[in-house]
Design a protein around this motif. Structure first.
Motif, PDB file in Angstrom:
ATOM      1  N   ASP A 152      61.324  39.190 -20.350  1.00  0.00           N
ATOM      2  CA  ASP A 152      62.185  38.302 -21.127  1.00  0.00           C
ATOM      3  C   ASP A 152      63.363  39.139 -21.618  1.00  0.00           C
ATOM      4  OD1 ASP A 152      61.152  39.852 -23.203  1.00  0.00           O
ATOM      5  OD2 ASP A 152      59.744  38.305 -23.854  1.00  0.00           O
ATOM      6  N   ARG A 233      59.929  34.066 -12.937  1.00  0.00           N
ATOM      7  CA  ARG A 233      60.103  35.489 -13.232  1.00  0.00           C
ATOM      8  C   ARG A 233      60.062  36.335 -11.960  1.00  0.00           C
ATOM      9  NH1 ARG A 233      56.723  34.357 -18.068  1.00  0.00           N
ATOM     10  NH2 ARG A 233      57.967  34.834 -19.941  1.00  0.00           N
ATOM     11  N   GLN A 237      64.690  34.623 -11.458  1.00  0.00           N
ATOM     12  CA  GLN A 237      65.487  35.428 -12.384  1.00  0.00           C
ATOM     13  C   GLN A 237      66.154  36.620 -11.703  1.00  0.00           C
ATOM     14  OE1 GLN A 237      64.678  38.709 -13.595  1.00  0.00           O
ATOM     15  NE2 GLN A 237      66.404  38.775 -15.011  1.00  0.00           N
ATOM     16  N   ASN A 238      65.645  37.049 -10.559  1.00  0.00           N
ATOM     17  CA  ASN A 238      66.208  38.225  -9.908  1.00  0.00           C
ATOM     18  C   ASN A 238      66.728  37.904  -8.510  1.00  0.00           C
ATOM     19  OD1 ASN A 238      63.468  38.416  -8.495  1.00  0.00           O
ATOM     20  ND2 ASN A 238      62.904  38.860 -10.599  1.00  0.00           N
ATOM     21  N   ALA A 436      70.963  37.432 -17.162  1.00  0.00           N
ATOM     22  CA  ALA A 436      70.051  36.587 -16.387  1.00  0.00           C
ATOM     23  C   ALA A 436      68.864  36.153 -17.232  1.00  0.00           C
ATOM     24  CB  ALA A 436      69.585  37.328 -15.133  1.00  0.00           C
ATOM     25  N   TRP A 437      68.319  37.080 -18.024  1.00  0.00           N
ATOM     26  CA  TRP A 437      67.205  36.716 -18.900  1.00  0.00           C
ATOM     27  C   TRP A 437      67.661  35.761 -19.998  1.00  0.00           C
ATOM     28  CZ3 TRP A 437      62.565  36.697 -17.510  1.00  0.00           C
ATOM     29  CH2 TRP A 437      61.997  37.719 -16.761  1.00  0.00           C
ATOM     30  N   THR A 440      67.446  32.461 -18.480  1.00  0.00           N
ATOM     31  CA  THR A 440      66.101  32.077 -18.060  1.00  0.00           C
ATOM     32  C   THR A 440      65.161  31.809 -19.225  1.00  0.00           C
ATOM     33  OG1 THR A 440      66.396  33.500 -16.106  1.00  0.00           O
ATOM     34  CG2 THR A 440      64.156  32.758 -16.599  1.00  0.00           C
TER      35      THR A 440
END
Length: 483
Positions: A152, A233, A237-238, A436-437, A440
């Motif tokens: 997170d 996750r 997210q990546n 990005a987190w 998300t």
């Protein structure tokens, strides 16, 4: 066409976690292939470091077995024999002092120093601290950190701050192997090296974009990790965020690490919050040959998603009004990764109803059969009037580039060589990870607050029915998932 192999400078590479699966399956076989290609100097050192007590000879034997299995060579291959001479091993206590003096003693003052953290993120701080305390965190050294980089925003910030105590940002390489794929890098070449597409690459001409990463495997064998992460996750997210950024970013002023990453960061910051109605979560159910997601993770009450589909919007001048549809999942019909840019239909058709033109579509295949496919309208051959038919202009790397297209470097090979060169273009920057987190986290928080279970879907299908409705309500359809 002959590819150029540009050797890197002499280096000492330390792989922490060298006895683990990633090192044996990807990192060390990839280094062997770069050695065979003539890219790695024979004077370089590759030092394995892990808790296991063994000597150099035992480590070389284990690496040889891994390369035979994953690189398709024979044990007595003279190239493998020569490569093994580069290897050494030090037993390391990541949280104590054992082995660190010996490791420091093996590092050469006149070589580039790189440290690959192929370990759990909980050990990143300990490794960075000990590298610094033993004089190995100097200005020309660099570290490679694997995902997950936090779970997170708070943990990602804490990791960034921990690494920043001992290494500057330009020494930290946050690796995402998707960015090392040949086709992913070609996204930038297609966009910015061809005038053909860039004038059309905006909301005026693009109806929507689909990004799909589908897998046929489940989570059996890694259920304890995956159940704490889930599809958002582990993938969104990546990996998928990086693909989205490369598709949507503005042209950088130069193909330069910070110039490229600045533009990617602007995309992430322009992402609108996603409404709950624009997200579908799913869990695969079992079949005769394998168990369900709940079986694979050993928790009948798990609410973790193995599939996610979402509609994403970008609030900027280029993309306002054009939706991006993202989906990824386990145990789907086929293993495939692709990006499909669907252009708008012509504003007026001069043909009758039987020959109405369809929208052009550019499909970029990341795996398998890497390549590109552009769908265009032509006249159907033969007499009988003007009848239109949609045909593909299909280019696969294997066909277009011959032997080189069939034997492209693995993503890890390319990225590790970039680490040695000091080129961070294909690596994530700290502020990019945090942004990005920040996007998300609210999505995950809303799921946890709702306590809703993911939608079930059959193993070997395209995903939950709700995902189909997500597209149908916009009068669009997902592309078929097929290899």
């Amino acid at each position: 066409m002959v590819s150029r192999v540009i050797p890197v400078d002499d280096f000492d590479l330390v792989i922490f976690g060298a006895t683990g699966d990633l090192a044996h399956r990807k990192i060390l076989p990839g280094l062997f292939r770069r050695f065979v290609a003539g890219q790695i100097p024979e004077t370089s050192q590759i030092i394995g470091a892990a808790r296991t007590q063994q000597d150099d000879a035992q480590f070389r034997d284990a690496v040889a077995a891994a390369i035979v299995e994953h690189a398709g060579v024979k044990k007595n291959d003279p190239r493998l024999v020569q490569f093994l001479k580069l290897l050494g091993y030090v037993a390391i206590d990541a949280t104590g002092q054992g082995g660190w003096k010996e490791l420091a003693g093996r590092m050469r003052a006149d070589a580039i120093h790189a440290f690959y953290f192929s370990v759990a993120p909980s050990l990143f701080g300990d490794l960075a601290e000990r590298l610094a305390s033993h004089g190995m965190a100097h200005g020309d050294s660099r570290i490679v950190v694997e995902k997950p980089f936090g779970r997170d925003l708070a943990s990602a910030r804490a990791l960034n701050q921990t690494l920043a105590q001992h290494f500057d940002e330009d020494q930290v390489y946050r690796i995402d192997h998707y960015l090392g794929k040949e086709t992913v890098q070609n996204l930038m070449a297609v966009r910015f090296a061809n005038i053909l597409f860039e004038p059309l690459w905006n909301a005026q001409y693009v109806d929507h974009v689909q990004i799909t990463v589908a897998e046929t495997v489940g989570v059996v064998g890694r259920g304890s990790y995956y159940d704490k992460s889930g599809a958002i996750r582990d993938m969104v997210q990546n990996h998928m965020m990086q693909l989205l950024c490369l598709i949507a970013m503005e042209p950088p002023y130069h193909f330069d690490p910070d110039a490229v990453r600045d533009e990617k960061l602007k995309v992430i910051r322009a992402l609108e919050p996603v409404e709950p109605a624009d997200i579908v979560r799913g869990q695969y159910e079992g079949d005769d040959g394998a168990g369900s997601y709940l079986d694979d993770v050993g928790d009948p009450d798990s609410r973790t998603e193995s599939y996610i589909a979402m509609k994403v919007r970008i609030s900027n001048w280029r993309w306002q009004g054009t939706p991006f549809y993202l989906r990824t999942g386990k145990r789907l019909r086929a293993r495939t990764s692709e990006i499909a840019i669907t252009f708008k239909e012509p504003p007026h058709s001069i043909f009758d109803d039987t020959g109405a033109p369809k929208a052009n579509e550019l499909v970029i295949r990341l795996q398998p059969n890497e390549g590109m496919n552009l769908k265009v309208m032509i006249k159907e051959p033969g007499p009988g009037g003007m009848r239109l038919v949609q045909v593909p202009l299909d280019m696969s790397f294997a066909d277009a580039l011959g032997a080189e297209g069939q034997d492209m470097p693995d993503a890890y090979e390319r990225l590790i060589m970039d680490v040695i060169r000091g080129n961070q273009t294909l690596f994530m920057r700290g502020d990019e990870v945090e942004a990005a987190w920040a996007w998300t986290d609210p999505i995950i928080d809303s799921w946890e607050d709702s306590k809703r279970r993911p939608e079930p879907y059959d193993a070997g299908s395209s995903g939950p029915e709700e995902a189909l409705r997500l597209m149908h309500r916009d009068n669009r359809r997902w592309r078929e998932i097929r290899a």
